[in-house]
Motif scaffolding. Structure first.
Motif, PDB file in Angstrom:
ATOM      1  N   ALA A 173       5.753   3.527 -13.696  1.00 17.85           N
ATOM      2  CA  ALA A 173       4.656   2.988 -12.896  1.00 17.85           C
ATOM      3  C   ALA A 173       4.624   1.470 -12.952  1.00 17.85           C
ATOM      4  O   ALA A 173       4.376   0.792 -11.947  1.00 17.85           O
ATOM      5  N   VAL A 174       4.888   0.927 -14.127  1.00 23.43           N
ATOM      6  CA  VAL A 174       4.931  -0.527 -14.278  1.00 23.43           C
ATOM      7  C   VAL A 174       6.002  -1.131 -13.393  1.00 23.43           C
ATOM      8  O   VAL A 174       5.773  -2.125 -12.683  1.00 23.43           O
ATOM      9  N   GLN A 175       7.176  -0.551 -13.425  1.00 29.57           N
ATOM     10  CA  GLN A 175       8.300  -1.122 -12.690  1.00 29.57           C
ATOM     11  C   GLN A 175       8.086  -1.074 -11.184  1.00 29.57           C
ATOM     12  O   GLN A 175       8.446  -2.017 -10.472  1.00 29.57           O
ATOM     13  N   VAL A 176       7.498   0.015 -10.685  1.00 27.04           N
ATOM     14  CA  VAL A 176       7.360   0.126  -9.227  1.00 27.04           C
ATOM     15  C   VAL A 176       6.210  -0.709  -8.678  1.00 27.04           C
ATOM     16  O   VAL A 176       6.261  -1.171  -7.540  1.00 27.04           O
ATOM     17  N   LEU A 177       5.155  -0.974  -9.488  1.00 28.43           N
ATOM     18  CA  LEU A 177       4.018  -1.685  -8.903  1.00 28.43           C
ATOM     19  C   LEU A 177       3.367  -2.710  -9.825  1.00 28.43           C
ATOM     20  O   LEU A 177       3.078  -3.823  -9.381  1.00 28.43           O
ATOM     21  N   VAL A 178       3.121  -2.374 -11.072  1.00 30.44           N
ATOM     22  CA  VAL A 178       2.360  -3.297 -11.926  1.00 30.44           C
ATOM     23  C   VAL A 178       3.104  -4.611 -12.116  1.00 30.44           C
ATOM     24  O   VAL A 178       2.512  -5.697 -11.989  1.00 30.44           O
ATOM     25  N   ALA A 179       4.392  -4.543 -12.402  1.00 28.68           N
ATOM     26  CA  ALA A 179       5.166  -5.783 -12.576  1.00 28.68           C
ATOM     27  C   ALA A 179       5.207  -6.612 -11.287  1.00 28.68           C
ATOM     28  O   ALA A 179       5.012  -7.837 -11.333  1.00 28.68           O
ATOM     29  N   PRO A 180       5.452  -6.004 -10.125  1.00 31.28           N
ATOM     30  CA  PRO A 180       5.390  -6.789  -8.888  1.00 31.28           C
ATOM     31  C   PRO A 180       4.011  -7.404  -8.631  1.00 31.28           C
ATOM     32  O   PRO A 180       3.919  -8.527  -8.120  1.00 31.28           O
ATOM     33  N   LEU A 181       2.943  -6.670  -8.972  1.00 33.07           N
ATOM     34  CA  LEU A 181       1.606  -7.249  -8.814  1.00 33.07           C
ATOM     35  C   LEU A 181       1.440  -8.462  -9.715  1.00 33.07           C
ATOM     36  O   LEU A 181       0.877  -9.485  -9.303  1.00 33.07           O
TER      37      LEU A 181
ATOM     38  N   ALA B 258      -7.376  -1.487  -1.380  1.00 33.94           N
ATOM     39  CA  ALA B 258      -6.626  -0.234  -1.324  1.00 33.94           C
ATOM     40  C   ALA B 258      -5.966   0.096  -2.657  1.00 33.94           C
ATOM     41  O   ALA B 258      -5.838   1.269  -3.019  1.00 33.94           O
ATOM     42  N   LEU B 259      -5.544  -0.933  -3.409  1.00 42.37           N
ATOM     43  CA  LEU B 259      -4.835  -0.705  -4.664  1.00 42.37           C
ATOM     44  C   LEU B 259      -5.758  -0.663  -5.876  1.00 42.37           C
ATOM     45  O   LEU B 259      -5.460   0.029  -6.859  1.00 42.37           O
ATOM     46  N   PHE B 260      -6.850  -1.399  -5.824  1.00 42.69           N
ATOM     47  CA  PHE B 260      -7.701  -1.554  -7.000  1.00 42.69           C
ATOM     48  C   PHE B 260      -8.088  -0.238  -7.685  1.00 42.69           C
ATOM     49  O   PHE B 260      -7.966  -0.112  -8.915  1.00 42.69           O
ATOM     50  N   PRO B 261      -8.574   0.802  -6.950  1.00 41.86           N
ATOM     51  CA  PRO B 261      -8.996   2.015  -7.662  1.00 41.86           C
ATOM     52  C   PRO B 261      -7.862   2.706  -8.417  1.00 41.86           C
ATOM     53  O   PRO B 261      -8.103   3.371  -9.434  1.00 41.86           O
ATOM     54  N   PHE B 262      -6.633   2.547  -7.954  1.00 39.79           N
ATOM     55  CA  PHE B 262      -5.491   3.183  -8.610  1.00 39.79           C
ATOM     56  C   PHE B 262      -5.044   2.389  -9.835  1.00 39.79           C
ATOM     57  O   PHE B 262      -4.692   2.972 -10.867  1.00 39.79           O
ATOM     58  N   ILE B 263      -5.060   1.064  -9.736  1.00 37.25           N
ATOM     59  CA  ILE B 263      -4.755   0.249 -10.909  1.00 37.25           C
ATOM     60  C   ILE B 263      -5.837   0.448 -11.964  1.00 37.25           C
ATOM     61  O   ILE B 263      -5.552   0.460 -13.170  1.00 37.25           O
ATOM     62  N   ARG B 264      -7.056   0.627 -11.539  1.00 38.40           N
ATOM     63  CA  ARG B 264      -8.152   0.930 -12.473  1.00 38.40           C
ATOM     64  C   ARG B 264      -7.859   2.225 -13.230  1.00 38.40           C
ATOM     65  O   ARG B 264      -8.063   2.300 -14.448  1.00 38.40           O
ATOM     66  N   GLN B 265      -7.397   3.245 -12.536  1.00 38.71           N
ATOM     67  CA  GLN B 265      -7.030   4.490 -13.204  1.00 38.71           C
ATOM     68  C   GLN B 265      -5.880   4.272 -14.182  1.00 38.71           C
ATOM     69  O   GLN B 265      -5.898   4.781 -15.307  1.00 38.71           O
TER      70      GLN B 265
ATOM     71  N   ILE C 271       0.842  -1.199   0.000  1.00 35.29           N
ATOM     72  CA  ILE C 271       0.000   0.000   0.000  1.00 35.29           C
ATOM     73  C   ILE C 271       0.877   1.248   0.000  1.00 35.29           C
ATOM     74  O   ILE C 271       0.571   2.237  -0.682  1.00 35.29           O
ATOM     75  N   ASP C 272       1.967   1.222   0.751  1.00 32.36           N
ATOM     76  CA  ASP C 272       2.888   2.362   0.759  1.00 32.36           C
ATOM     77  C   ASP C 272       3.453   2.627  -0.634  1.00 32.36           C
ATOM     78  O   ASP C 272       3.583   3.788  -1.053  1.00 32.36           O
ATOM     79  N   THR C 273       3.784   1.572  -1.358  1.00 28.35           N
ATOM     80  CA  THR C 273       4.290   1.729  -2.713  1.00 28.35           C
ATOM     81  C   THR C 273       3.220   2.322  -3.622  1.00 28.35           C
ATOM     82  O   THR C 273       3.486   3.215  -4.439  1.00 28.35           O
ATOM     83  N   ASN C 274       2.000   1.837  -3.475  1.00 31.91           N
ATOM     84  CA  ASN C 274       0.892   2.373  -4.273  1.00 31.91           C
ATOM     85  C   ASN C 274       0.680   3.858  -4.003  1.00 31.91           C
ATOM     86  O   ASN C 274       0.568   4.673  -4.930  1.00 31.91           O
ATOM     87  N   ASP C 275       0.621   4.203  -2.718  1.00 29.13           N
ATOM     88  CA  ASP C 275       0.292   5.576  -2.346  1.00 29.13           C
ATOM     89  C   ASP C 275       1.459   6.531  -2.523  1.00 29.13           C
ATOM     90  O   ASP C 275       1.248   7.750  -2.566  1.00 29.13           O
ATOM     91  N   GLY C 276       2.678   5.993  -2.643  1.00 31.84           N
ATOM     92  CA  GLY C 276       3.863   6.823  -2.814  1.00 31.84           C
ATOM     93  C   GLY C 276       4.355   6.851  -4.251  1.00 31.84           C
ATOM     94  O   GLY C 276       3.822   7.605  -5.085  1.00 31.84           O
ATOM     95  N   PRO C 277       5.366   6.060  -4.586  1.00 38.58           N
ATOM     96  CA  PRO C 277       5.963   6.153  -5.920  1.00 38.58           C
ATOM     97  C   PRO C 277       5.009   5.813  -7.055  1.00 38.58           C
ATOM     98  O   PRO C 277       5.062   6.460  -8.113  1.00 38.58           O
TER      99      PRO C 277
END
Length: 221
Positions: free
Chosen positions: A128-136, A157-164, A96-102
């Motif tokens: 954005a891919v490297q910091v979160l999408v690829a790890p997901l 917590a992450l879903f609405p941001f990945i949706r965007q 969640i910290d990664t989502n809400d930060g970088p």
């Protein structure tokens, strides 16, 4: 109908990802609240009096306590009732910290690349891919949800941001290699829970919404 004077009051904006995740947790918990749909260009003075930062969501409890952060609102709701143990089964808050930060940093630049001409939209997307999408994607290759076989706090917590993120260039996202993330996203986006919290209030009127069987009033400026 509940006694509205005894209910928590949530200041919200329908499309805001922070407000969406707060409403999802409240709906999952089945907690009765009043929801005030805020017009962001005409924020009510009552909201600014509670929270000078003027961003949503903000939750005012009947005892006067104010909760200003979406993640705190989610945890407050689920501590009232957590039927699927979202809090207990969630991985640590690093995701969640990664989502809400970088990730949020790069997502905003990807969405509004014209405001940040130092780099191209594809550059911001790759960050954005490297910091979160690829790890997901790596995580979701092996399990249906971020915490394992069942939904948890991190998913919501992450879903609405990945949706965007997916919506910025939906054609690119649909053709991308992130198939497990797409499947996970589609599951949440087509869920009954999401449909309930995205129901449009009637402008200028008090109306009733039904979040997980709990009736509560929704009103606008």
């Amino acid at each position: 109908m509940h006694d509205t004077h005894a209910l928590p009051l949530l200041y919200s904006f329908r499309r805001c990802p922070y407000a969406i995740r707060a409403r999802l947790a409240i709906a999952q918990a089945g907690v009765a609240v009043l929801v005030h749909e805020v017009a962001l260009r005409d924020k009510p003075q009552a909201l600014l009096n509670l929270s000078p930062k003027g961003t949503v969501p903000v939750l005012r409890l009947p005892d006067g306590q104010v909760i200003e952060q979406s993640l705190d609102i989610m945890k407050w709701a689920l501590r009232q009732h957590d039927p699927q143990a979202w809090l207990r089964t969630s991985p640590n808050d690093d995701l969640i910290d990664t989502n809400d930060g970088p990730f949020k940093h790069w997502l905003d630049r990807y969405k509004y690349a014209q405001r940040h001409p130092q780099h191209s939209a594809s550059h911001y997307r790759e960050q954005a891919v490297q910091v979160l999408v690829a790890p997901l994607e790596d995580r979701l290759k092996h399990q249906a949800f971020l915490g394992g076989s069942q939904p948890c706090l991190a998913d919501v917590a992450l879903f609405p941001f990945i949706r965007q993120f997916a919506a910025v260039d939906s054609t690119w996202f649909e053709l991308s290699q992130w198939s497990h993330t797409r499947q996970w996203l589609a599951g949440w986006a087509t869920s009954a829970l999401f449909a309930q919290v995205m129901a449009k209030p009637t402008p200028g009127h008090a109306n009733t919404a039904d979040y997980c069987g709990v009736k509560f009033d929704t009103f606008t400026n």
